[in-house]
Design an enzyme around this catalytic site. Structure first.
Site, PDB file in Angstrom:
ATOM      1  N   MET A  13       0.797  -1.227   0.000  1.00  0.00           N
ATOM      2  CA  MET A  13       0.000   0.000   0.000  1.00  0.00           C
ATOM      3  C   MET A  13       0.833   1.282   0.000  1.00  0.00           C
ATOM      4  O   MET A  13       0.288   2.378   0.117  1.00  0.00           O
ATOM      5  CB  MET A  13      -0.956   0.015   1.201  1.00  0.00           C
ATOM      6  CG  MET A  13      -1.909  -1.153   1.240  1.00  0.00           C
ATOM      7  SD  MET A  13      -2.861  -1.273  -0.279  1.00  0.00           S
ATOM      8  CE  MET A  13      -3.634  -2.863  -0.014  1.00  0.00           C
ATOM      9  N   CYS A  14       2.138   1.174  -0.129  1.00  0.00           N
ATOM     10  CA  CYS A  14       2.998   2.360  -0.177  1.00  0.00           C
ATOM     11  C   CYS A  14       2.981   2.981  -1.568  1.00  0.00           C
ATOM     12  O   CYS A  14       3.033   2.272  -2.574  1.00  0.00           O
ATOM     13  CB  CYS A  14       4.431   1.993   0.205  1.00  0.00           C
ATOM     14  SG  CYS A  14       4.658   1.765   1.959  1.00  0.00           S
ATOM     15  N   HIS A  15       2.919   4.291  -1.598  1.00  0.00           N
ATOM     16  CA  HIS A  15       2.956   5.020  -2.865  1.00  0.00           C
ATOM     17  C   HIS A  15       4.398   5.134  -3.354  1.00  0.00           C
ATOM     18  O   HIS A  15       5.305   5.348  -2.547  1.00  0.00           O
ATOM     19  CB  HIS A  15       2.394   6.435  -2.678  1.00  0.00           C
ATOM     20  CG  HIS A  15       0.940   6.465  -2.370  1.00  0.00           C
ATOM     21  ND1 HIS A  15       0.451   6.277  -1.100  1.00  0.00           N
ATOM     22  CD2 HIS A  15      -0.137   6.650  -3.168  1.00  0.00           C
ATOM     23  CE1 HIS A  15      -0.869   6.356  -1.132  1.00  0.00           C
ATOM     24  NE2 HIS A  15      -1.252   6.577  -2.373  1.00  0.00           N
ATOM     25  N   MET A  48       7.879   4.774   5.989  1.00  0.00           N
ATOM     26  CA  MET A  48       8.093   3.391   5.547  1.00  0.00           C
ATOM     27  C   MET A  48       9.393   3.261   4.764  1.00  0.00           C
ATOM     28  O   MET A  48      10.076   2.235   4.846  1.00  0.00           O
ATOM     29  CB  MET A  48       6.907   2.890   4.718  1.00  0.00           C
ATOM     30  CG  MET A  48       5.606   2.810   5.509  1.00  0.00           C
ATOM     31  SD  MET A  48       5.743   1.916   7.076  1.00  0.00           S
ATOM     32  CE  MET A  48       6.217   0.299   6.531  1.00  0.00           C
ATOM     33  N   GLU A  49       9.757   4.293   4.029  1.00  0.00           N
ATOM     34  CA  GLU A  49      11.021   4.270   3.296  1.00  0.00           C
ATOM     35  C   GLU A  49      12.201   4.239   4.254  1.00  0.00           C
ATOM     36  O   GLU A  49      13.168   3.497   4.044  1.00  0.00           O
ATOM     37  CB  GLU A  49      11.102   5.473   2.351  1.00  0.00           C
ATOM     38  CG  GLU A  49      10.207   5.372   1.134  1.00  0.00           C
ATOM     39  CD  GLU A  49       8.711   5.518   1.390  1.00  0.00           C
ATOM     40  OE1 GLU A  49       7.933   5.180   0.484  1.00  0.00           O
ATOM     41  OE2 GLU A  49       8.304   5.962   2.485  1.00  0.00           O
ATOM     42  N   ASP A  94      23.401 -11.060   5.996  1.00  0.00           N
ATOM     43  CA  ASP A  94      23.702 -11.909   4.836  1.00  0.00           C
ATOM     44  C   ASP A  94      25.201 -12.039   4.602  1.00  0.00           C
ATOM     45  O   ASP A  94      25.698 -13.133   4.327  1.00  0.00           O
ATOM     46  CB  ASP A  94      23.030 -11.336   3.585  1.00  0.00           C
ATOM     47  CG  ASP A  94      23.377 -12.136   2.340  1.00  0.00           C
ATOM     48  OD1 ASP A  94      23.160 -13.366   2.343  1.00  0.00           O
ATOM     49  OD2 ASP A  94      23.890 -11.540   1.375  1.00  0.00           O
TER      50      ASP A  94
END
EC number: 4.6.1.17
Length: 157
Positions: free
Chosen positions: A74-76, A112-113, A127
């Site tokens: 749902m992120c633009h 969110m970014e 990793d």
């Protein structure tokens, strides 16, 4: 409280931001990774077989911030104007703290970014060093602050 990502039938939707004003948006997030002394020393001494761990994590954090809308439904998609990273060493704890700040001029926030950047950066460290220490712990991924938009300013206390 009505969730903005659900329509009247409770189906998921992407929020319509077309009527929002373009404003300056900035967010900072951080997270920690704890590891063994051996893994910490390999990173500090830049002797990891996969290459320069912290430099690679910084690049990954930037990429993670830029690709957020591709992995969080749902992120633009946003035109980011800045992604800045900082890594702080915690020698006694054998840990690193990754801090990511993201900025844009847009209609929706960049929290969110920033959080995605931190997550991807820390996962990259894991990793690259997992052959030495599979017991590493990624913790405390949090939003530190945000500015811009109708919800105003937030600073973690």
């Amino acid at each position: 409280m009505k969730l903005s990502h659900l329509d009247e039938k409770n189906h998921p939707k992407m929020v319509d931001v077309s009527d929002k004003n373009i404003t300056s948006r900035i967010a900072t997030a951080s997270g920690m990774i704890y590891m063994s002394q051996e893994a910490f020393d390999v990173i500090k001494n830049n002797t990891a077989k996969k290459g320069p761990v912290l430099q690679t994590a910084i690049i990954a954090a930037i990429m993670g911030a830029k690709k957020t809308s591709e992995i969080i439904p749902m992120c633009h998609p946003l035109m980011l104007s800045k992604v800045e990273t900082n890594i702080v060493e915690f020698v006694k704890e054998c840990a690193f703290k990754l801090i990511v700040t993201v900025k844009c001029e847009g209609k929706t926030g960049v929290e969110m970014e920033a959080l995605s950047g931190v997550s991807i950066g820390l996962l990259t460290i894991y990793d690259m060093i997992k052959a030495i220490d599979k017991s590493m712990r990624i913790t405390d991924i949090v939003l530190e602050s945000k500015e811009g938009g109708k919800s105003g300013k937030f600073v973690r206390s």
